[in-house]
Design a protein around this motif. Structure first.
Motif, PDB file in Angstrom:
ATOM      1  N   ASP A  75       0.793  -1.223   0.000  1.00 13.53           N
ATOM      2  CA  ASP A  75       0.000   0.000   0.000  1.00 13.53           C
ATOM      3  C   ASP A  75       0.826   1.274   0.000  1.00 13.53           C
ATOM      4  O   ASP A  75       0.281   2.357  -0.200  1.00 13.53           O
ATOM      5  N   THR A  76       2.137   1.181   0.228  1.00  8.84           N
ATOM      6  CA  THR A  76       2.975   2.383   0.259  1.00  8.84           C
ATOM      7  C   THR A  76       4.215   2.191  -0.603  1.00  8.84           C
ATOM      8  O   THR A  76       4.603   1.067  -0.927  1.00  8.84           O
ATOM      9  N   LYS A  77       4.829   3.285  -0.955  1.00 13.06           N
ATOM     10  CA  LYS A  77       6.092   3.250  -1.688  1.00 13.06           C
ATOM     11  C   LYS A  77       7.182   2.698  -0.781  1.00 13.06           C
ATOM     12  O   LYS A  77       7.209   2.954   0.417  1.00 13.06           O
ATOM     13  N   GLY A  78       8.109   1.918  -1.362  1.00 13.05           N
ATOM     14  CA  GLY A  78       9.243   1.417  -0.604  1.00 13.05           C
ATOM     15  C   GLY A  78       9.058   0.061   0.028  1.00 13.05           C
ATOM     16  O   GLY A  78       9.873  -0.341   0.870  1.00 13.05           O
ATOM     17  N   VAL A  79       8.012  -0.683  -0.349  1.00 11.52           N
ATOM     18  CA  VAL A  79       7.817  -2.043   0.173  1.00 11.52           C
ATOM     19  C   VAL A  79       8.855  -2.973  -0.465  1.00 11.52           C
ATOM     20  O   VAL A  79       9.039  -2.975  -1.678  1.00 11.52           O
ATOM     21  N   VAL A  80       9.556  -3.769   0.368  1.00 10.83           N
ATOM     22  CA  VAL A  80      10.620  -4.664  -0.110  1.00 10.83           C
ATOM     23  C   VAL A  80      10.085  -6.093  -0.099  1.00 10.83           C
ATOM     24  O   VAL A  80       9.628  -6.585   0.945  1.00 10.83           O
ATOM     25  N   CYS A  81      10.149  -6.790  -1.258  1.00 14.66           N
ATOM     26  CA  CYS A  81       9.571  -8.128  -1.397  1.00 14.66           C
ATOM     27  C   CYS A  81      10.550  -9.061  -2.103  1.00 14.66           C
ATOM     28  O   CYS A  81      11.427  -8.627  -2.849  1.00 14.66           O
TER      29      CYS A  81
ATOM     30  N   ASN B 122       9.889 -16.884  -8.871  1.00 16.27           N
ATOM     31  CA  ASN B 122       9.372 -17.332 -10.164  1.00 16.27           C
ATOM     32  C   ASN B 122       8.311 -18.404  -9.983  1.00 16.27           C
ATOM     33  O   ASN B 122       8.117 -19.257 -10.838  1.00 16.27           O
ATOM     34  N   GLY B 123       7.621 -18.357  -8.835  1.00 12.57           N
ATOM     35  CA  GLY B 123       6.564 -19.316  -8.542  1.00 12.57           C
ATOM     36  C   GLY B 123       6.370 -19.435  -7.045  1.00 12.57           C
ATOM     37  O   GLY B 123       7.175 -18.930  -6.256  1.00 12.57           O
ATOM     38  N   PRO B 124       5.302 -20.123  -6.625  1.00 14.01           N
ATOM     39  CA  PRO B 124       5.071 -20.305  -5.190  1.00 14.01           C
ATOM     40  C   PRO B 124       6.227 -21.060  -4.528  1.00 14.01           C
ATOM     41  O   PRO B 124       6.705 -22.077  -5.046  1.00 14.01           O
ATOM     42  N   ASN B 125       6.681 -20.540  -3.395  1.00  7.71           N
ATOM     43  CA  ASN B 125       7.745 -21.177  -2.594  1.00  7.71           C
ATOM     44  C   ASN B 125       9.037 -21.358  -3.385  1.00  7.71           C
ATOM     45  O   ASN B 125       9.765 -22.331  -3.190  1.00  7.71           O
ATOM     46  N   ARG B 126       9.332 -20.432  -4.283  1.00  4.42           N
ATOM     47  CA  ARG B 126      10.555 -20.503  -5.080  1.00  4.42           C
ATOM     48  C   ARG B 126      11.303 -19.164  -4.961  1.00  4.42           C
ATOM     49  O   ARG B 126      11.549 -18.469  -5.942  1.00  4.42           O
ATOM     50  N   ASN B 127      11.654 -18.829  -3.729  1.00  2.00           N
ATOM     51  CA  ASN B 127      12.357 -17.585  -3.440  1.00  2.00           C
ATOM     52  C   ASN B 127      13.856 -17.836  -3.374  1.00  2.00           C
ATOM     53  O   ASN B 127      14.311 -18.839  -2.799  1.00  2.00           O
ATOM     54  N   GLY B 128      14.627 -16.929  -3.969  1.00  2.00           N
ATOM     55  CA  GLY B 128      16.080 -17.049  -3.957  1.00  2.00           C
ATOM     56  C   GLY B 128      16.739 -15.808  -3.394  1.00  2.00           C
ATOM     57  O   GLY B 128      16.502 -15.424  -2.251  1.00  2.00           O
ATOM     58  N   SER B 129      17.558 -15.162  -4.219  1.00  2.00           N
ATOM     59  CA  SER B 129      18.271 -13.971  -3.762  1.00  2.00           C
ATOM     60  C   SER B 129      17.666 -12.682  -4.285  1.00  2.00           C
ATOM     61  O   SER B 129      17.929 -11.605  -3.739  1.00  2.00           O
ATOM     62  N   GLN B 130      16.867 -12.743  -5.342  1.00  2.00           N
ATOM     63  CA  GLN B 130      16.360 -11.524  -5.957  1.00  2.00           C
ATOM     64  C   GLN B 130      15.225 -10.915  -5.126  1.00  2.00           C
ATOM     65  O   GLN B 130      14.455 -11.631  -4.469  1.00  2.00           O
ATOM     66  N   PHE B 131      15.131  -9.594  -5.183  1.00  2.00           N
ATOM     67  CA  PHE B 131      14.054  -8.884  -4.494  1.00  2.00           C
ATOM     68  C   PHE B 131      13.729  -7.627  -5.289  1.00  2.00           C
ATOM     69  O   PHE B 131      14.495  -7.198  -6.144  1.00  2.00           O
ATOM     70  N   PHE B 132      12.556  -7.066  -5.007  1.00  2.39           N
ATOM     71  CA  PHE B 132      12.165  -5.821  -5.665  1.00  2.39           C
ATOM     72  C   PHE B 132      11.607  -4.854  -4.620  1.00  2.39           C
ATOM     73  O   PHE B 132      11.209  -5.238  -3.519  1.00  2.39           O
ATOM     74  N   ILE B 133      11.597  -3.562  -5.003  1.00  2.00           N
ATOM     75  CA  ILE B 133      11.107  -2.483  -4.143  1.00  2.00           C
ATOM     76  C   ILE B 133      10.074  -1.697  -4.925  1.00  2.00           C
ATOM     77  O   ILE B 133      10.328  -1.277  -6.067  1.00  2.00           O
ATOM     78  N   THR B 134       8.906  -1.494  -4.353  1.00  3.97           N
ATOM     79  CA  THR B 134       7.867  -0.733  -5.034  1.00  3.97           C
ATOM     80  C   THR B 134       8.220   0.757  -5.035  1.00  3.97           C
ATOM     81  O   THR B 134       8.805   1.271  -4.083  1.00  3.97           O
TER      82      THR B 134
END
Length: 442
Positions: free
Chosen positions: A91-97, A101-113
């Motif tokens: 809901d706000t700017k600056g959220v870090v996620c 590339n799919g459910p339960n497939r998290n690695g090192s990459q992240f993005f910021i809104t």
């Protein structure tokens, strides 16, 4: 408790608060990757204007990267599961996620809104942090020129990551992954995207001794922590030092007042202010105080002479104050110690931090010249506050006294009733014995 990480980018710094309690797996992965310098030199390879910026891939293609768990425990642990919490929204700017590339497939990459209200992403990605400072840097990255695929036309990369505090213990084998020094860009890593200065240093290792490099990194971490304190409002500037004319007194008896301490410590020199810190709700002493002298020599003498002295049946501890909470920066750039920060802010045109405690004392600033100010306390206001505090204590003592008297009266009534019952029982026994004697005579 929220932990913070500072990311130094080509456009400036980003301060990110991590949700370590709500998302321990994702935040631990992020912190440990920062610790092994995994993110150093990673490009922001995907920049969608007014939407998000993405990074965390050391191959800079958007297809690489792995979690710290995969690096330590093998390919079976390359990805980690989602930690999607309903309380966190885009809901706000600056959220870090996490960028998966799919459910339960998290690695090192992240993005910021980079904008508010991206609710279409809710429930799809793990939100593990929030940008706390550096929104100008975030906007600068968002505004850079990119091609049709969202790849920037210049080098925008993460230079360093600085961990302010890590609540997670290091897993076995992590020490072997920590490099001796920060990695440098390699030839061909960015190609023609490098800036001129970075092109000159491309592939050149830092030839300084390892001790000098580590000392420089420690200084950077110290500066980063000071920056966070300034951002939080706990310090006026990064170079602020504790005043040398203020001493700290603790282990006080709760009955010891500011007037008592001022009378005792005034033998060493003129006292500008003496304050026993009290609870803002109850007014009870917190058993420590701050005393400000006119000069530092008087403060030094008081520290050496009054250490372990007996005051009101308590051995006190005296030391130099390390607090800078009452130091503020004026318009002239000079740091000044005040008793009420909000009053100072109101008169200097600065934003107010809070409304202050109920026990804070008023003062007014009298201009003595272009470079100095003097503090004059409002005696009427201080006396009113002191009288109110004394009245509250008297009222509390009166209430306790009334409760004790009621308790005593109740005990007396119970005692009288018990004695009366005992007398009645004795009278009945005497009557019975008298009747028995009469019967025996007949």
């Amino acid at each position: 408790k929220e932990m913070s990480v500072i990311i130094e980018t080509s456009k400036g710094e980003l301060v990110i608060d991590l949700f370590t309690q709500q998302c321990p797996i994702a935040t631990k992965n992020f912190l440990k990757l920062c610790k092994i310098k995994y993110y150093n030199n990673c490009l922001f390879h995907n920049i969608q204007k007014d939407y998000l910026i993405q990074t965390g891939d050391p191959t800079n293609t958007g297809k690489g990267g792995e979690s710290i768990y995969g690096m330590l425990f093998g390919q079976d642990a390359k990805y980690f599961e989602d930690e999607i919490r309903p309380i966190f929204k885009h809901d706000t700017k600056g959220v870090v996620c996490t960028a998966s590339n799919g459910p339960n497939r998290n690695g090192s990459q992240f993005f910021i809104t980079t904008v508010d209200g991206l609710h279409q992403l809710d429930g799809k990605h793990t939100i593990f942090g929030q940008v706390a400072e550096g929104f100008d840097t975030l906007q600068a990255i968002n505004d850079c020129y990119c091609d049709e695929d969202g790849r920037p036309l210049q080098v925008i990369r993460m230079k360093h990551t600085i961990i302010l505090e890590d609540p997670f213990p290091d897993p076995p084998g992590l020490d072997a992954l920590i490099p001796d020094r920060s990695p440098v860009p390699q030839p061909g890593q960015y190609g023609a995207l490098l800036d001129e200065e970075e092109m000159e240093n491309l592939g050149k290792a830092d030839e300084r001794p390892i001790e000098e490099i580590r000392a420089e990194e420690q200084q950077k971490e110290i500066k980063a922590k000071e920056s966070v304190l300034v951002i939080a409002g706990d310090m006026p500037t990064e170079d602020t030092k504790p005043p040398d004319n203020v001493i700290f007194v603790c282990k006080l008896n709760p009955v010891t007042t500011s007037e008592d301490l001022e009378m005792i410590f005034s033998r060493f020199g003129e006292i500008r202010s003496c304050e026993v810190i009290r609870d803002w709700k109850t007014g009870d002493s917190l058993q420590y105080a701050f005393i400000e002298y006119s000069d530092a020599n008087a403060a030094n003498t008081a520290v050496f002479k009054m250490e372990n002295v007996l005051i009101d049946d308590r051995r006190i501890h005296v030391d130099w104050s390390q607090s800078v909470s009452k130091l503020v920066m004026g318009k002239d750039g000079r740091t000044t110690r005040v008793m009420n920060r909000d009053y100072w802010n109101a008169n200097q045109g600065l934003p107010s931090r809070s409304q202050g405690s109920q026990n804070s004392m008023k003062f007014e600033l009298k201009n003595k010249g272009p470079d100095s100010h003097d503090m004059v306390f409002d005696d009427d206001d201080v006396s009113v506050k002191r009288q109110k505090s004394q009245d509250d204590r008297r009222s509390s003592r009166g209430d306790r006294r009334n409760r004790d008297e009621k308790s005593h009266r109740s005990d007396d009534r119970h005692r009288d009733d018990r004695h009366r019952d005992e007398r009645h029982r004795d009278d009945r026994h005497r009557d019975d014995r008298r009747d028995d004697r009469h019967r025996s005579r007949r």
